[in-house]
Write a protein that holds these residues in place. Structure first.
Motif, PDB file in Angstrom:
ATOM      1  N   ARG A  64       0.841  -1.185   0.000  1.00 31.62           N
ATOM      2  CA  ARG A  64       0.000   0.000   0.000  1.00 31.62           C
ATOM      3  C   ARG A  64       0.885   1.247   0.000  1.00 31.62           C
ATOM      4  NH1 ARG A  64      -1.692  -3.447   4.185  1.00 31.62           N
ATOM      5  NH2 ARG A  64      -3.509  -4.706   3.598  1.00 31.62           N
ATOM      6  N   PRO A  65       0.309   2.421  -0.200  1.00 34.43           N
ATOM      7  CA  PRO A  65       1.116   3.649  -0.194  1.00 34.43           C
ATOM      8  C   PRO A  65       1.901   3.877   1.095  1.00 34.43           C
ATOM      9  CG  PRO A  65      -1.013   4.081  -1.197  1.00 34.43           C
ATOM     10  CD  PRO A  65      -1.080   2.689  -0.646  1.00 34.43           C
ATOM     11  N   ASP A  66       1.412   3.336   2.225  1.00 33.15           N
ATOM     12  CA  ASP A  66       2.130   3.530   3.504  1.00 33.15           C
ATOM     13  C   ASP A  66       3.185   2.454   3.749  1.00 33.15           C
ATOM     14  OD1 ASP A  66       0.614   1.301   4.128  1.00 33.15           O
ATOM     15  OD2 ASP A  66      -0.245   2.130   5.969  1.00 33.15           O
ATOM     16  N   TYR A  67       3.402   1.563   2.774  1.00 29.77           N
ATOM     17  CA  TYR A  67       4.396   0.488   2.817  1.00 29.77           C
ATOM     18  C   TYR A  67       3.991  -0.702   3.680  1.00 29.77           C
ATOM     19  CZ  TYR A  67       7.388   3.745   0.360  1.00 29.77           C
ATOM     20  OH  TYR A  67       7.891   4.622  -0.580  1.00 29.77           O
ATOM     21  N   SER A  68       2.748  -0.768   4.119  1.00 30.78           N
ATOM     22  CA  SER A  68       2.243  -2.019   4.677  1.00 30.78           C
ATOM     23  C   SER A  68       1.887  -2.919   3.498  1.00 30.78           C
ATOM     24  CB  SER A  68       1.017  -1.770   5.563  1.00 30.78           C
ATOM     25  OG  SER A  68      -0.043  -1.195   4.813  1.00 30.78           O
ATOM     26  N   ASN A  69       1.832  -4.235   3.750  1.00 23.94           N
ATOM     27  CA  ASN A  69       1.659  -5.131   2.606  1.00 23.94           C
ATOM     28  C   ASN A  69       0.384  -5.966   2.680  1.00 23.94           C
ATOM     29  OD1 ASN A  69       2.274  -8.096   3.530  1.00 23.94           O
ATOM     30  ND2 ASN A  69       3.868  -6.861   4.509  1.00 23.94           N
ATOM     31  N   TYR A  70      -0.029  -6.409   1.519  1.00 27.08           N
ATOM     32  CA  TYR A  70      -1.082  -7.413   1.401  1.00 27.08           C
ATOM     33  C   TYR A  70      -0.437  -8.788   1.507  1.00 27.08           C
ATOM     34  CZ  TYR A  70      -3.854  -3.617  -0.651  1.00 27.08           C
ATOM     35  OH  TYR A  70      -4.511  -2.432  -0.867  1.00 27.08           O
TER      36      TYR A  70
END
Length: 401
Positions: A213-219
């Motif tokens: 995601r844009p905040d660098y958390s991931n799916y």
């Protein structure tokens, strides 16, 4: 030569942190604890074809799996780390016998993306410590097998082949698969060829592009069209929701991209590793042990995940040695030490409660699988992190001398 000089400068900077910051972890003491606990496990295992995976609530001994389970390589890996620490031939022999049980996995048609977890943690550590040519042969076969899951149109290795029909996921890739790239990088340097290196780099690049995601958390999962390579959907299969940050998934990303930078020296991977580490660190509770998902609805009563903390501590110790900015390097190093301090406390160490190293890991919360229990991969990355910290301390001592 430039790369060697750069890493030497950064490492010397990290070593200064050891002298400027009093160690809060008695590494020797904690490693001795691991030896003691592992001996309990050795005494309990019925035979070398069974591998510890987790300990059910209320039990003292492990539940076991066979060699085809994705966690089978962690126990042999722990034994190799114990041999590395002690130099005791006893642990070498135990490590060899359990590692050898996994040999056939490398020569089977690739049924799982987790060949790195299964075979690099076992045979890889074994080869690193012994240079046994048989281990090398098995690792090269395993890398070739893993490479058969690569789809060049997508640019990633297929995860969970069984899910293709079961979940109608034509080509799925999970964030965990970043960890298995280390096997490909190793093989490329040891006779496997440039193709394996290229697959690993492309997988990392595609994951970096599509799985965050844009905040660098991931799916957790990205599902791709097999012919066009386009993203069909993004899912957090083992997390709370598709928009949440699953703790262990984020730890896999921190570790994975740090490792990819080590193998490629490409700064884009270092920058990315920092970004995925920063969002994780910013959202941690005070004791630095994450809840199983950073967005779990019942925080602060949600289960923790010590396995994610152990993976992250090990990754941050390595990451700190690559960072030029002293403040950032110091932040990662100190966070890792504090994580190990907490994991080594009475709250998280198993001690007399059971045969594991650590308590309070969470495997698959959505299906209530292995919730708030000891899990073998938490122990593996815990001892790895302790050994990495020990190595930093050793280098610091040599510099002072």
């Amino acid at each position: 030569m430039k790369n060697k000089l750069f890493f030497a400068i950064v490492l010397s900077q990290v070593l200064l942190l050891v002298s400027c910051n009093a160690q809060k972890v008695d590494v020797q003491n904690e490693l001795e604890f691991c030896v003691q606990q592992a001996n309990k496990t050795i005494a309990q295992i019925p035979n070398d074809s069974l591998f510890p995976r987790s300990i059910s609530n209320g039990n003292a001994n492990w539940d076991y799996v066979n060699k085809k389970d994705w966690t089978s390589g962690f126990w042999p890996g722990i034994l190799w780390y114990l041999y590395q620490y002690t130099g005791d031939k006893y642990f070498e022999l135990k490590a060899d016998s359990t590692t050898t049980e996994l040999t056939s996995v490398a020569y089977s048609p690739s049924f799982d993306h987790d060949l790195g977890f299964m075979l690099y943690n076992s045979f890889g550590n074994g080869y690193r410590l012994t240079k046994d040519s048989h281990y090398k042969k098995v690792l090269l076969a395993a890398a070739d097998s893993l490479a058969t899951l690569y789809n060049p149109k997508v640019g990633t290795i297929l995860s969970w082949p069984s899910m293709v029909k079961k979940m109608n996921w034509p080509h799925n890739t999970i964030i965990d698969n970043m960890m298995n790239l280390e096997l490909l990088f190793w093989a490329a340097k040891n006779g496997g060829g440039q193709k394996l290196y290229d697959i690993a780099v492309k997988h990392a690049e595609t994951t970096m592009k599509n799985q965050f995601r844009p905040d660098y958390s991931n799916y957790h999962v990205v599902v791709y069209d097999t012919t066009t390579g386009k993203v069909i959907k993004r899912i957090t299969h083992q997390g709370y929701s598709n928009s949440s940050m699953w703790a262990r998934g984020q730890s896999w990303a921190i570790y994975g991209f740090t490792m990819v930078y080590r193998e490629t020296h490409d700064k884009k991977f270092l920058d990315f590793a920092e970004n995925v580490a920063n969002v994780y660190l910013e959202r941690l509770p005070k004791d630095l042990i994450p809840y199983w998902d950073f967005n779990a609805p019942n925080i602060p009563n949600a289960p923790r995940d010590a396995s994610a903390a152990a993976v992250t501590a090990s990754a941050l110790l390595e990451l700190s040695t690559y960072i030029v900015d002293k403040r950032v390097s110091e932040k990662y190093f100190n966070k890792a030490v504090r994580m190990l301090e907490e994991l080594s406390s009475a709250k998280y160490q198993s001690r007399e409660k059971n045969d594991a190293f650590l308590l309070h890991s969470t495997g698959n919360m959505p299906i209530q699988g292995e919730v708030d229990v000891p899990i073998i991969y938490a122990d593996y990355y815990y001892i790895e992190a302790l050994l990495r910290l020990k190595e930093i301390e050793k280098k610091h001592k040599l510099i002072l001398e």
